[in-house]
Design a protein around this motif. Structure first.
Motif, PDB file in Angstrom:
ATOM      1  N   GLY A 125      80.171  14.902  54.908  1.00  0.00           N
ATOM      2  CA  GLY A 125      79.837  14.931  56.111  1.00  0.00           C
ATOM      3  C   GLY A 125      80.644  15.240  57.278  1.00  0.00           C
ATOM      4  N   SER A 126      80.262  15.368  58.314  1.00  0.00           N
ATOM      5  CA  SER A 126      81.121  15.559  59.451  1.00  0.00           C
ATOM      6  C   SER A 126      82.214  14.663  59.664  1.00  0.00           C
ATOM      7  CB  SER A 126      80.077  15.687  60.964  1.00  0.00           C
ATOM      8  OG  SER A 126      79.697  14.740  61.126  1.00  0.00           O
ATOM      9  N   LYS A 127      83.258  14.969  60.627  1.00  0.00           N
ATOM     10  CA  LYS A 127      84.183  14.287  60.839  1.00  0.00           C
ATOM     11  C   LYS A 127      83.631  12.745  61.748  1.00  0.00           C
ATOM     12  CE  LYS A 127      88.783  13.963  63.127  1.00  0.00           C
ATOM     13  NZ  LYS A 127      89.661  14.786  64.195  1.00  0.00           N
ATOM     14  N   LYS A 128      82.694  13.013  62.531  1.00  0.00           N
ATOM     15  CA  LYS A 128      82.124  12.011  63.051  1.00  0.00           C
ATOM     16  C   LYS A 128      81.578  11.035  62.301  1.00  0.00           C
ATOM     17  CE  LYS A 128      78.700  10.885  66.916  1.00  0.00           C
ATOM     18  NZ  LYS A 128      77.952  11.333  67.885  1.00  0.00           N
ATOM     19  N   HIS A 129      80.681  11.804  61.287  1.00  0.00           N
ATOM     20  CA  HIS A 129      80.099  10.769  60.189  1.00  0.00           C
ATOM     21  C   HIS A 129      80.998  10.035  59.402  1.00  0.00           C
ATOM     22  CE1 HIS A 129      77.184   9.938  57.145  1.00  0.00           C
ATOM     23  NE2 HIS A 129      78.116  10.044  56.271  1.00  0.00           N
ATOM     24  N   ARG A 130      82.098  10.813  58.981  1.00  0.00           N
ATOM     25  CA  ARG A 130      82.898  10.040  58.248  1.00  0.00           C
ATOM     26  C   ARG A 130      83.621   8.767  58.855  1.00  0.00           C
ATOM     27  NH1 ARG A 130      86.797  13.481  56.989  1.00  0.00           N
ATOM     28  NH2 ARG A 130      85.673  15.395  57.855  1.00  0.00           N
ATOM     29  N   LYS A 131      84.089   8.993  60.285  1.00  0.00           N
ATOM     30  CA  LYS A 131      84.875   8.120  60.719  1.00  0.00           C
ATOM     31  C   LYS A 131      83.644   6.863  61.260  1.00  0.00           C
ATOM     32  CE  LYS A 131      87.001   7.470  65.533  1.00  0.00           C
ATOM     33  NZ  LYS A 131      87.388   8.063  66.876  1.00  0.00           N
ATOM     34  N   SER A 132      82.330   7.047  61.327  1.00  0.00           N
ATOM     35  CA  SER A 132      81.624   6.163  61.441  1.00  0.00           C
ATOM     36  C   SER A 132      81.564   4.993  60.120  1.00  0.00           C
ATOM     37  CB  SER A 132      80.082   6.655  61.825  1.00  0.00           C
ATOM     38  OG  SER A 132      79.142   5.499  61.524  1.00  0.00           O
ATOM     39  N   TRP A 133      82.001   5.537  59.090  1.00  0.00           N
ATOM     40  CA  TRP A 133      81.711   4.734  57.811  1.00  0.00           C
ATOM     41  C   TRP A 133      83.029   3.929  57.556  1.00  0.00           C
ATOM     42  CZ3 TRP A 133      77.809   2.938  55.229  1.00  0.00           C
ATOM     43  CH2 TRP A 133      76.801   3.225  55.325  1.00  0.00           C
ATOM     44  N   VAL A 134      84.042   4.366  58.104  1.00  0.00           N
ATOM     45  CA  VAL A 134      85.363   3.587  57.983  1.00  0.00           C
ATOM     46  C   VAL A 134      85.311   2.135  58.183  1.00  0.00           C
ATOM     47  CG1 VAL A 134      87.613   3.429  58.760  1.00  0.00           C
ATOM     48  CG2 VAL A 134      86.920   5.499  58.365  1.00  0.00           C
ATOM     49  N   THR A 135      85.875   1.473  57.329  1.00  0.00           N
ATOM     50  CA  THR A 135      85.866  -0.329  57.425  1.00  0.00           C
ATOM     51  C   THR A 135      87.086  -0.717  57.789  1.00  0.00           C
ATOM     52  OG1 THR A 135      86.251  -0.457  55.198  1.00  0.00           O
ATOM     53  CG2 THR A 135      83.896  -0.453  56.094  1.00  0.00           C
ATOM     54  N   TYR A 136      88.363   0.044  57.454  1.00  0.00           N
ATOM     55  CA  TYR A 136      89.571  -0.406  57.753  1.00  0.00           C
ATOM     56  C   TYR A 136      90.542   0.542  58.464  1.00  0.00           C
ATOM     57  CZ  TYR A 136      94.340  -2.187  56.620  1.00  0.00           C
ATOM     58  OH  TYR A 136      95.722  -2.543  56.859  1.00  0.00           O
ATOM     59  N   PRO A 137      91.325   0.202  59.390  1.00  0.00           N
ATOM     60  CA  PRO A 137      91.683  -1.075  60.000  1.00  0.00           C
ATOM     61  C   PRO A 137      90.371  -1.670  60.857  1.00  0.00           C
ATOM     62  CG  PRO A 137      93.109   0.408  61.229  1.00  0.00           C
ATOM     63  CD  PRO A 137      92.215   1.225  59.990  1.00  0.00           C
ATOM     64  N   PHE A 138      89.753  -0.750  61.625  1.00  0.00           N
ATOM     65  CA  PHE A 138      88.730  -0.843  62.464  1.00  0.00           C
ATOM     66  C   PHE A 138      87.526  -0.679  61.835  1.00  0.00           C
ATOM     67  CE2 PHE A 138      92.838  -0.641  64.865  1.00  0.00           C
ATOM     68  CZ  PHE A 138      93.033  -2.010  65.072  1.00  0.00           C
ATOM     69  N   PRO A 139      86.348  -1.166  61.838  1.00  0.00           N
ATOM     70  CA  PRO A 139      85.071  -0.718  61.245  1.00  0.00           C
ATOM     71  C   PRO A 139      84.304   0.053  62.320  1.00  0.00           C
ATOM     72  CG  PRO A 139      84.964  -2.919  61.937  1.00  0.00           C
ATOM     73  CD  PRO A 139      86.028  -2.659  62.113  1.00  0.00           C
ATOM     74  N   GLY A 140      83.912   1.300  61.769  1.00  0.00           N
ATOM     75  CA  GLY A 140      82.912   2.076  62.741  1.00  0.00           C
ATOM     76  C   GLY A 140      81.393   1.645  62.620  1.00  0.00           C
ATOM     77  N   THR A 141      80.429   2.736  63.545  1.00  0.00           N
ATOM     78  CA  THR A 141      79.493   1.917  63.377  1.00  0.00           C
ATOM     79  C   THR A 141      78.431   1.806  61.912  1.00  0.00           C
ATOM     80  OG1 THR A 141      78.893   3.283  65.460  1.00  0.00           O
ATOM     81  CG2 THR A 141      77.000   2.511  64.412  1.00  0.00           C
ATOM     82  N   CYS A 142      78.649   2.543  61.422  1.00  0.00           N
ATOM     83  CA  CYS A 142      78.166   2.304  59.621  1.00  0.00           C
ATOM     84  C   CYS A 142      79.095   1.402  58.661  1.00  0.00           C
ATOM     85  CB  CYS A 142      78.059   3.540  59.261  1.00  0.00           C
ATOM     86  SG  CYS A 142      76.542   4.507  59.898  1.00  0.00           S
ATOM     87  N   GLY A 143      80.415   1.275  59.225  1.00  0.00           N
ATOM     88  CA  GLY A 143      81.365   0.520  58.651  1.00  0.00           C
ATOM     89  C   GLY A 143      81.010  -0.919  58.602  1.00  0.00           C
ATOM     90  N   LYS A 144      80.213  -1.243  60.069  1.00  0.00           N
ATOM     91  CA  LYS A 144      79.917  -2.464  60.140  1.00  0.00           C
ATOM     92  C   LYS A 144      78.720  -3.084  59.189  1.00  0.00           C
ATOM     93  CE  LYS A 144      81.543  -2.347  64.866  1.00  0.00           C
ATOM     94  NZ  LYS A 144      81.044  -2.541  66.410  1.00  0.00           N
ATOM     95  N   THR A 145      78.021  -2.118  58.521  1.00  0.00           N
ATOM     96  CA  THR A 145      76.964  -2.552  57.668  1.00  0.00           C
ATOM     97  C   THR A 145      77.620  -3.121  56.283  1.00  0.00           C
ATOM     98  OG1 THR A 145      76.442  -0.348  56.755  1.00  0.00           O
ATOM     99  CG2 THR A 145      75.394  -1.139  58.788  1.00  0.00           C
ATOM    100  N   VAL A 146      78.946  -2.732  55.939  1.00  0.00           N
ATOM    101  CA  VAL A 146      79.745  -2.984  54.947  1.00  0.00           C
ATOM    102  C   VAL A 146      80.120  -4.415  54.805  1.00  0.00           C
ATOM    103  CG1 VAL A 146      81.107  -1.959  53.182  1.00  0.00           C
ATOM    104  CG2 VAL A 146      80.095  -0.402  54.479  1.00  0.00           C
ATOM    105  N   ARG A 147      79.955  -4.986  53.538  1.00  0.00           N
ATOM    106  CA  ARG A 147      80.603  -6.284  53.279  1.00  0.00           C
ATOM    107  C   ARG A 147      81.640  -6.118  52.101  1.00  0.00           C
ATOM    108  NH1 ARG A 147      79.320  -6.314  57.736  1.00  0.00           N
ATOM    109  NH2 ARG A 147      78.077  -7.830  59.021  1.00  0.00           N
ATOM    110  N   GLU A 148      82.651  -6.349  52.146  1.00  0.00           N
ATOM    111  CA  GLU A 148      83.505  -6.031  50.812  1.00  0.00           C
ATOM    112  C   GLU A 148      84.259  -7.439  50.683  1.00  0.00           C
ATOM    113  OE1 GLU A 148      85.424  -3.154  53.536  1.00  0.00           O
ATOM    114  OE2 GLU A 148      85.782  -2.138  51.697  1.00  0.00           O
TER     115      GLU A 148
END
Length: 217
Positions: A125-148
């Motif tokens: 996906g796009s840079k914006k999409h991939r940034k949204s999924w990051v969970t570390y060190p700060f979660p993006g919009t979609c990253g907040k849906t992930v629990r690890e």
């Protein structure tokens, strides 16, 4: 973030052993699928590690994939790590999550150093999409849906992606590939590397577990 810098698999087996382990994998998959929900809408499946990785302190045992109304939940069981032992393993854990049967390769990865940092991320996906999924060190919009949950002292890793429109919203099918790399260990004298590294794949290198269909129940 761990990188795919080591790909050597030290598990050398004969053709007869490969066939035997392939049969064990098939039997294990059948058991996992039979344990899932009845009918075509199987919402979970458990896959045992077919080839083993007993020489590694990060030996994988099995992975359970659930795909239902609560989201996609992957539970990995592996050899427990004793952080108080005379030596502790050094390496990496990686989980690939494939959510699109029509697109080659996985869409997401969860990676962490052992010991060390890491997290969940989108691979496409796009840079914006991939940034949204990051969970570390700060979660993006979609990253907040992930629990690890990395509970290595109990041999447990759990990754749960909760459904959200615009992120991962009830994929029709999901499957995973899990890999550990023990690159060495640390003891009182310092770091001792393994050459080659001890690698364990589940189910196999470059292969994924069976697809698990979505079910609302």
């Amino acid at each position: 973030m761990p990188r795919d810098r080591i790909t050597t698999n030290t598990d050398h087996v004969s053709g007869r052993n490969r066939r035997a382990r392939g049969l064990l994998l098939s039997l294990g998959l059948v058991v996992g699928l039979l344990a899932a929900a009845p009918g075509a809408q199987a919402r979970e499946a458990t896959t045992p590690d077919p080839a083993g990785g007993g020489s590694s302190a990060l030996d994988l045992h099995k992975v359970k994939v659930v795909n239902n109304a609560k989201g996609v939940r992957i539970t990995v069981r592996m050899k427990a790590v004793d952080w108080e032992a005379e030596s502790t393993p050094v390496g990496e854990f990686r989980l690939l999550l494939d959510t699109n049967a029509s697109s080659p390769g996985a869409e997401f990865a969860d990676e962490v150093g052992i010991p060390g940092d890491g997290g969940f991320r989108a691979l496409k996906g796009s840079k914006k999409h991939r940034k949204s999924w990051v969970t570390y060190p700060f979660p993006g919009t979609c990253g907040k849906t992930v629990r690890e949950r990395y509970d290595l002292e109990h041999g447990l890793v759990v990754v749960h992606v909760k459904p959200k429109k615009g992120c991962l919203f009830h994929p029709k099918h999901v499957r995973v590939n899990v890999r550990t790399i023990q690159s060495g260990y640390i003891d009182a004298s310092g770091y001792e590397p393994f050459t080659p590294a001890r690698v364990d794949h589940l189910p196999y290198k470059g292969k994924f577990t069976p697809w698990v269909k979505y079910s609302r129940s």
